[in-house]
Design a protein around this motif. Structure first.
Motif, short mmCIF file in Angstrom:
data_model
loop_
_atom_site.label_atom_id
_atom_site.label_comp_id
_atom_site.label_asym_id
_atom_site.label_seq_id
_atom_site.Cartn_x
_atom_site.Cartn_y
_atom_site.Cartn_z
N VAL A 265 0.84 8.00 -6.19
CA VAL A 265 -0.17 7.13 -6.80
C VAL A 265 -0.54 7.69 -8.16
O VAL A 265 -0.88 8.87 -8.29
CB VAL A 265 -1.44 7.05 -5.91
N VAL B 20 -4.17 -1.77 -1.80
CA VAL B 20 -3.69 -2.36 -3.05
C VAL B 20 -4.25 -3.77 -3.24
O VAL B 20 -4.25 -4.59 -2.32
CB VAL B 20 -2.15 -2.41 -3.08
N ASP C 124 0.84 -1.20 0.00
CA ASP C 124 0.00 0.00 0.00
C ASP C 124 0.88 1.25 0.00
O ASP C 124 1.96 1.26 0.60
CB ASP C 124 -0.88 0.03 1.24
N VAL D 123 1.66 2.38 -8.03
CA VAL D 123 0.33 2.01 -7.58
C VAL D 123 -0.67 2.79 -8.43
O VAL D 123 -0.46 3.97 -8.74
CB VAL D 123 0.14 2.33 -6.08
N ALA E 120 -1.02 -3.11 -9.71
CA ALA E 120 -1.29 -2.81 -8.29
C ALA E 120 -2.41 -1.77 -8.22
O ALA E 120 -2.16 -0.57 -8.25
CB ALA E 120 -0.03 -2.31 -7.61
#
Length: 321
Positions: free
Chosen positions: A71, A128, A5, A94, A307
Protein backbone atom coordinates in the motif's frame (compact mmCIF):
# COMPACT_ATOMS: atom_id res chain seq x y z
CA UNK A 1 -9.22 -2.01 -13.87
CA UNK A 2 -11.14 -2.20 -10.57
CA UNK A 3 -8.67 -2.70 -7.74
CA UNK A 4 -9.47 -5.05 -4.85
CA UNK A 5 -8.62 -4.62 -1.17
CA UNK A 6 -4.93 -5.27 -0.38
CA UNK A 7 -4.02 -8.62 1.14
CA UNK A 8 -4.09 -8.74 4.99
CA UNK A 9 -0.26 -8.79 5.28
CA UNK A 10 0.43 -6.15 2.60
CA UNK A 11 3.31 -3.86 3.67
CA UNK A 12 2.82 -0.09 3.96
CA UNK A 13 5.20 2.11 1.94
CA UNK A 14 4.87 5.56 3.49
CA UNK A 15 6.11 8.90 2.12
CA UNK A 16 6.15 11.50 4.92
CA UNK A 17 6.74 15.19 4.18
CA UNK A 18 8.80 16.65 7.03
CA UNK A 19 7.59 20.14 6.06
CA UNK A 20 3.93 19.30 6.78
CA UNK A 21 2.30 19.13 10.19
CA UNK A 22 2.97 20.91 13.48
CA UNK A 23 4.41 17.91 15.37
CA UNK A 24 8.07 16.88 15.49
CA UNK A 25 8.97 14.61 12.56
CA UNK A 26 10.66 12.04 14.79
CA UNK A 27 7.58 11.77 16.99
CA UNK A 28 5.32 11.31 13.96
CA UNK A 29 7.55 8.56 12.57
CA UNK A 30 7.61 6.79 15.95
CA UNK A 31 3.80 6.96 16.22
CA UNK A 32 3.31 5.48 12.75
CA UNK A 33 5.77 2.64 13.33
CA UNK A 34 4.36 1.83 16.77
CA UNK A 35 0.75 1.47 15.60
CA UNK A 36 1.59 -0.50 12.45
CA UNK A 37 4.10 -2.85 14.08
CA UNK A 38 1.80 -3.46 17.05
CA UNK A 39 -0.78 -4.68 14.52
CA UNK A 40 1.79 -7.16 13.17
CA UNK A 41 2.24 -5.32 9.87
CA UNK A 42 5.41 -4.16 8.12
CA UNK A 43 6.11 -0.60 7.00
CA UNK A 44 8.79 1.25 5.07
CA UNK A 45 8.93 4.94 6.01
CA UNK A 46 10.61 7.47 3.72
CA UNK A 47 10.97 11.02 5.14
CA UNK A 48 11.15 13.85 2.60
CA UNK A 49 13.15 16.79 3.98
CA UNK A 50 13.56 18.66 0.68
CA UNK A 51 10.15 19.35 -0.87
CA UNK A 52 11.64 19.67 -4.36
CA UNK A 53 12.54 15.96 -4.23
CA UNK A 54 9.01 14.83 -3.32
CA UNK A 55 7.99 13.69 -6.86
CA UNK A 56 11.26 11.78 -7.32
CA UNK A 57 11.02 10.04 -3.92
CA UNK A 58 7.30 9.30 -4.35
CA UNK A 59 8.01 7.61 -7.70
CA UNK A 60 10.76 5.42 -6.21
CA UNK A 61 8.63 4.38 -3.22
CA UNK A 62 5.64 3.70 -5.49
CA UNK A 63 7.77 1.39 -7.64
CA UNK A 64 8.72 -0.66 -4.57
CA UNK A 65 5.10 -0.73 -3.35
CA UNK A 66 3.87 -1.97 -6.74
CA UNK A 67 6.57 -4.64 -6.87
CA UNK A 68 5.70 -5.98 -3.39
CA UNK A 69 1.91 -5.65 -3.66
CA UNK A 70 2.04 -3.06 -0.90
CA UNK A 71 0.00 0.00 0.00
CA UNK A 72 1.41 3.40 -0.99
CA UNK A 73 0.71 5.97 1.76
CA UNK A 74 1.13 9.76 1.83
CA UNK A 75 1.62 11.63 5.12
CA UNK A 76 1.37 15.39 4.64
CA UNK A 77 -0.82 18.19 3.33
CA UNK A 78 -2.98 18.14 0.20
CA UNK A 79 0.02 18.93 -2.04
CA UNK A 80 1.94 15.94 -0.67
CA UNK A 81 -1.11 13.70 -1.01
CA UNK A 82 -1.52 14.77 -4.63
CA UNK A 83 2.11 14.04 -5.56
CA UNK A 84 1.99 10.55 -4.04
CA UNK A 85 -1.52 9.81 -5.35
CA UNK A 86 -0.28 10.60 -8.88
CA UNK A 87 2.27 7.80 -8.54
CA UNK A 88 -0.35 5.46 -7.08
CA UNK A 89 -2.50 5.95 -10.18
CA UNK A 90 0.47 5.56 -12.55
CA UNK A 91 1.75 2.37 -10.83
CA UNK A 92 -1.62 0.81 -10.00
CA UNK A 93 -1.11 0.93 -6.22
CA UNK A 94 -3.71 1.04 -3.49
CA UNK A 95 -3.39 4.47 -1.84
CA UNK A 96 -3.60 5.45 1.84
CA UNK A 97 -3.69 8.88 3.50
CA UNK A 98 -2.38 10.29 6.80
CA UNK A 99 -3.51 13.97 6.68
CA UNK A 100 -0.95 16.41 8.13
CA UNK A 101 -1.68 19.72 6.40
CA UNK A 102 -3.42 23.00 7.23
CA UNK A 103 -6.80 22.39 5.59
CA UNK A 104 -6.74 18.63 4.76
CA UNK A 105 -9.69 18.91 2.36
CA UNK A 106 -9.07 15.52 0.77
CA UNK A 107 -8.79 13.58 4.02
CA UNK A 108 -11.76 15.33 5.64
CA UNK A 109 -13.94 14.70 2.58
CA UNK A 110 -13.35 10.96 2.94
CA UNK A 111 -13.72 10.88 6.73
CA UNK A 112 -10.02 10.23 7.45
CA UNK A 113 -9.04 11.46 10.97
CA UNK A 114 -6.65 14.41 11.26
CA UNK A 115 -5.17 12.96 14.46
CA UNK A 116 -2.17 10.90 13.31
CA UNK A 117 -2.61 7.92 15.65
CA UNK A 118 -6.32 7.66 14.78
CA UNK A 119 -5.51 7.95 11.06
CA UNK A 120 -3.03 5.05 11.22
CA UNK A 121 -5.57 2.89 13.07
CA UNK A 122 -8.14 3.79 10.39
CA UNK A 123 -5.66 2.81 7.67
CA UNK A 124 -5.28 -0.66 9.19
CA UNK A 125 -9.02 -1.43 9.00
CA UNK A 126 -9.80 0.41 5.73
CA UNK A 127 -11.29 -0.91 2.50
CA UNK A 128 -10.74 0.28 -1.08
CA UNK A 129 -13.02 3.00 -2.40
CA UNK A 130 -12.54 4.21 -5.98
CA UNK A 131 -12.50 8.02 -6.12
CA UNK A 132 -12.20 10.64 -8.83
CA UNK A 133 -9.00 12.39 -9.87
CA UNK A 134 -8.83 15.68 -11.77
CA UNK A 135 -6.29 16.14 -14.56
CA UNK A 136 -4.76 19.25 -16.11
CA UNK A 137 -2.24 18.70 -18.93
CA UNK A 138 -1.42 15.27 -17.53
CA UNK A 139 -0.94 16.48 -13.93
CA UNK A 140 -3.42 15.04 -11.44
CA UNK A 141 -5.17 16.95 -8.67
CA UNK A 142 -7.31 15.73 -5.79
CA UNK A 143 -8.73 19.04 -4.53
CA UNK A 144 -8.36 21.88 -7.05
CA UNK A 145 -6.38 23.47 -9.86
CA UNK A 146 -6.48 27.11 -10.90
CA UNK A 147 -4.94 29.91 -12.97
CA UNK A 148 -4.79 33.67 -12.47
CA UNK A 149 -5.04 35.26 -9.04
CA UNK A 150 -5.25 32.01 -7.05
CA UNK A 151 -1.68 30.79 -7.85
CA UNK A 152 -0.38 34.21 -6.80
CA UNK A 153 -2.42 33.98 -3.60
CA UNK A 154 -0.81 30.63 -2.79
CA UNK A 155 2.70 31.98 -3.37
CA UNK A 156 2.01 34.92 -1.04
CA UNK A 157 0.44 32.59 1.53
CA UNK A 158 3.53 30.35 1.56
CA UNK A 159 5.75 33.41 2.08
CA UNK A 160 3.58 34.61 4.98
CA UNK A 161 3.53 31.13 6.55
CA UNK A 162 7.34 31.13 6.67
CA UNK A 163 7.21 34.48 8.49
CA UNK A 164 4.22 34.01 10.81
CA UNK A 165 3.71 30.24 11.08
CA UNK A 166 1.26 27.72 9.61
CA UNK A 167 -2.33 28.30 10.66
CA UNK A 168 -5.72 28.85 9.06
CA UNK A 169 -5.81 32.43 10.42
CA UNK A 170 -2.50 33.29 8.72
CA UNK A 171 -3.79 31.70 5.52
CA UNK A 172 -7.01 33.78 5.60
CA UNK A 173 -5.27 37.10 6.33
CA UNK A 174 -2.69 36.43 3.61
CA UNK A 175 -5.49 35.69 1.13
CA UNK A 176 -7.26 38.96 1.96
CA UNK A 177 -4.04 40.92 1.45
CA UNK A 178 -3.51 39.37 -1.99
CA UNK A 179 -7.12 39.64 -3.17
CA UNK A 180 -7.33 43.32 -2.23
CA UNK A 181 -4.02 44.16 -3.92
CA UNK A 182 -3.46 44.98 -7.57
CA UNK A 183 -3.81 42.20 -10.11
CA UNK A 184 -4.46 41.68 -13.81
CA UNK A 185 -7.54 39.97 -15.13
CA UNK A 186 -7.21 36.89 -17.34
CA UNK A 187 -8.50 36.99 -20.90
CA UNK A 188 -9.11 33.39 -21.93
CA UNK A 189 -11.18 31.30 -24.33
CA UNK A 190 -12.67 28.03 -23.11
CA UNK A 191 -13.84 25.13 -25.28
CA UNK A 192 -16.72 23.39 -23.56
CA UNK A 193 -19.24 20.92 -25.00
CA UNK A 194 -18.33 21.89 -28.57
CA UNK A 195 -18.73 25.62 -27.96
CA UNK A 196 -16.13 28.34 -27.39
CA UNK A 197 -16.69 31.05 -24.78
CA UNK A 198 -14.50 34.04 -24.03
CA UNK A 199 -13.98 34.94 -20.38
CA UNK A 200 -12.44 37.85 -18.55
CA UNK A 201 -11.83 36.93 -14.93
CA UNK A 202 -9.29 37.46 -12.13
CA UNK A 203 -9.02 33.70 -11.64
CA UNK A 204 -10.36 30.43 -13.03
CA UNK A 205 -10.78 27.88 -10.23
CA UNK A 206 -11.48 24.20 -10.98
CA UNK A 207 -12.60 22.10 -8.02
CA UNK A 208 -12.56 18.34 -7.46
CA UNK A 209 -13.63 18.35 -3.81
CA UNK A 210 -17.19 18.29 -2.50
CA UNK A 211 -16.28 19.64 0.96
CA UNK A 212 -14.55 22.71 -0.43
CA UNK A 213 -17.52 23.49 -2.68
CA UNK A 214 -19.90 23.07 0.28
CA UNK A 215 -17.85 25.37 2.52
CA UNK A 216 -17.95 28.30 0.09
CA UNK A 217 -21.63 27.70 -0.68
CA UNK A 218 -21.43 26.63 -4.32
CA UNK A 219 -24.63 24.55 -4.51
CA UNK A 220 -25.43 22.51 -6.56
CA UNK A 221 -21.78 22.21 -7.72
CA UNK A 222 -20.87 20.48 -4.45
CA UNK A 223 -22.27 17.25 -5.96
CA UNK A 224 -20.40 17.53 -9.28
CA UNK A 225 -17.64 15.15 -8.15
CA UNK A 226 -20.17 12.44 -7.22
CA UNK A 227 -21.51 12.79 -10.77
CA UNK A 228 -18.08 12.34 -12.40
CA UNK A 229 -17.56 16.02 -13.15
CA UNK A 230 -15.35 18.94 -12.09
CA UNK A 231 -16.65 22.32 -10.89
CA UNK A 232 -15.42 25.61 -12.41
CA UNK A 233 -15.72 29.02 -10.74
CA UNK A 234 -14.81 32.27 -12.55
CA UNK A 235 -15.53 35.58 -10.76
CA UNK A 236 -16.32 38.52 -13.01
CA UNK A 237 -13.86 41.48 -12.97
CA UNK A 238 -14.94 43.77 -10.11
CA UNK A 239 -13.49 46.53 -7.94
CA UNK A 240 -11.82 45.98 -4.58
CA UNK A 241 -14.93 46.46 -2.46
CA UNK A 242 -16.97 44.00 -4.50
CA UNK A 243 -14.04 41.58 -4.50
CA UNK A 244 -13.93 41.84 -0.71
CA UNK A 245 -17.67 41.13 -0.66
CA UNK A 246 -17.07 37.97 -2.74
CA UNK A 247 -14.37 36.80 -0.31
CA UNK A 248 -16.69 37.38 2.65
CA UNK A 249 -19.51 35.51 0.90
CA UNK A 250 -17.16 32.57 0.38
CA UNK A 251 -16.08 32.65 4.04
CA UNK A 252 -19.75 32.63 5.10
CA UNK A 253 -20.65 29.80 2.70
CA UNK A 254 -22.78 32.00 0.43
CA UNK A 255 -20.67 32.40 -2.71
CA UNK A 256 -23.29 30.65 -4.86
CA UNK A 257 -25.69 33.55 -4.23
CA UNK A 258 -23.32 36.14 -5.71
CA UNK A 259 -24.19 37.75 -9.06
CA UNK A 260 -20.52 38.38 -9.86
CA UNK A 261 -19.60 34.69 -10.19
CA UNK A 262 -19.89 32.33 -13.16
CA UNK A 263 -20.01 28.66 -12.17
CA UNK A 264 -20.53 25.44 -14.12
CA UNK A 265 -19.71 21.72 -14.04
CA UNK A 266 -17.96 19.74 -16.79
CA UNK A 267 -16.16 16.50 -17.62
CA UNK A 268 -13.65 17.99 -20.07
CA UNK A 269 -12.62 21.58 -20.85
CA UNK A 270 -9.83 23.28 -22.83
CA UNK A 271 -8.54 26.72 -21.81
CA UNK A 272 -6.77 28.78 -24.49
CA UNK A 273 -5.14 32.18 -24.56
CA UNK A 274 -6.72 34.62 -27.04
CA UNK A 275 -5.13 34.83 -30.48
CA UNK A 276 -2.16 37.20 -30.75
CA UNK A 277 -1.69 37.22 -26.95
CA UNK A 278 1.79 35.71 -27.29
CA UNK A 279 1.38 33.65 -24.11
CA UNK A 280 2.68 30.09 -24.30
CA UNK A 281 2.88 29.12 -20.64
CA UNK A 282 0.90 30.05 -17.53
CA UNK A 283 1.21 29.58 -13.77
CA UNK A 284 -1.14 26.89 -12.51
CA UNK A 285 -1.81 26.02 -8.86
CA UNK A 286 -2.32 22.26 -8.46
CA UNK A 287 -3.42 21.25 -4.94
CA UNK A 288 -1.47 24.13 -3.42
CA UNK A 289 1.70 23.68 -5.51
CA UNK A 290 2.42 26.30 -8.20
CA UNK A 291 3.94 25.21 -11.51
CA UNK A 292 4.26 26.47 -15.10
CA UNK A 293 2.21 24.61 -17.73
CA UNK A 294 2.03 25.06 -21.50
CA UNK A 295 -1.10 26.48 -23.11
CA UNK A 296 -3.68 25.31 -23.97
CA UNK A 297 -4.73 23.77 -20.67
CA UNK A 298 -6.81 20.60 -20.86
CA UNK A 299 -8.90 19.80 -17.77
CA UNK A 300 -10.50 16.35 -17.39
CA UNK A 301 -12.32 14.34 -14.74
CA UNK A 302 -11.03 10.77 -14.30
CA UNK A 303 -13.89 9.08 -12.47
CA UNK A 304 -12.99 6.27 -10.03
CA UNK A 305 -9.31 6.23 -11.04
CA UNK A 306 -7.75 6.30 -7.54
CA UNK A 307 -8.02 3.20 -5.26
CA UNK A 308 -8.24 4.94 -1.87
CA UNK A 309 -8.27 3.15 1.50
CA UNK A 310 -11.18 4.41 3.61
CA UNK A 311 -12.30 2.99 6.97
CA UNK A 312 -15.94 2.51 7.96
CA UNK A 313 -16.78 5.45 10.23
CA UNK A 314 -18.81 3.16 12.48
CA UNK A 315 -15.82 0.98 13.34
CA UNK A 316 -13.50 1.85 16.19
CA UNK A 317 -9.75 1.30 16.48
CA UNK A 318 -8.49 -1.45 18.81
CA UNK A 319 -8.65 -0.38 22.45
CA UNK A 320 -11.28 2.33 21.89
CA UNK A 321 -14.12 2.56 24.36
Amino acid sequence: MVMQDPRPDAPFHIVLNAGSGRTDTGLRCATIREVIERAGRRCELEVVKDGSRLPEIAAAVAERAAREGGVLVAAGGDGTLNAVAHEAVCRGCVFGVLPQGTFNYFGRTHGIPEDLREAVHALLRARVRHVQVGLVNGRSFLVNASVGLYPRLLEEREHDKHQFGRSRVVALLSALKTVLGRHRNLRIAIDLDGHTQRLRTPTLFVGNNRLQMEQVGMQPLDHAVEEGRLAAIAPRPVGRLRMLALVLRGALGRLGQAEDVRAFAFRGMTVRAPLMSGRRRVKVAVDGEVCQLALPLRFEALEGRLALLVADALEQPPGAA
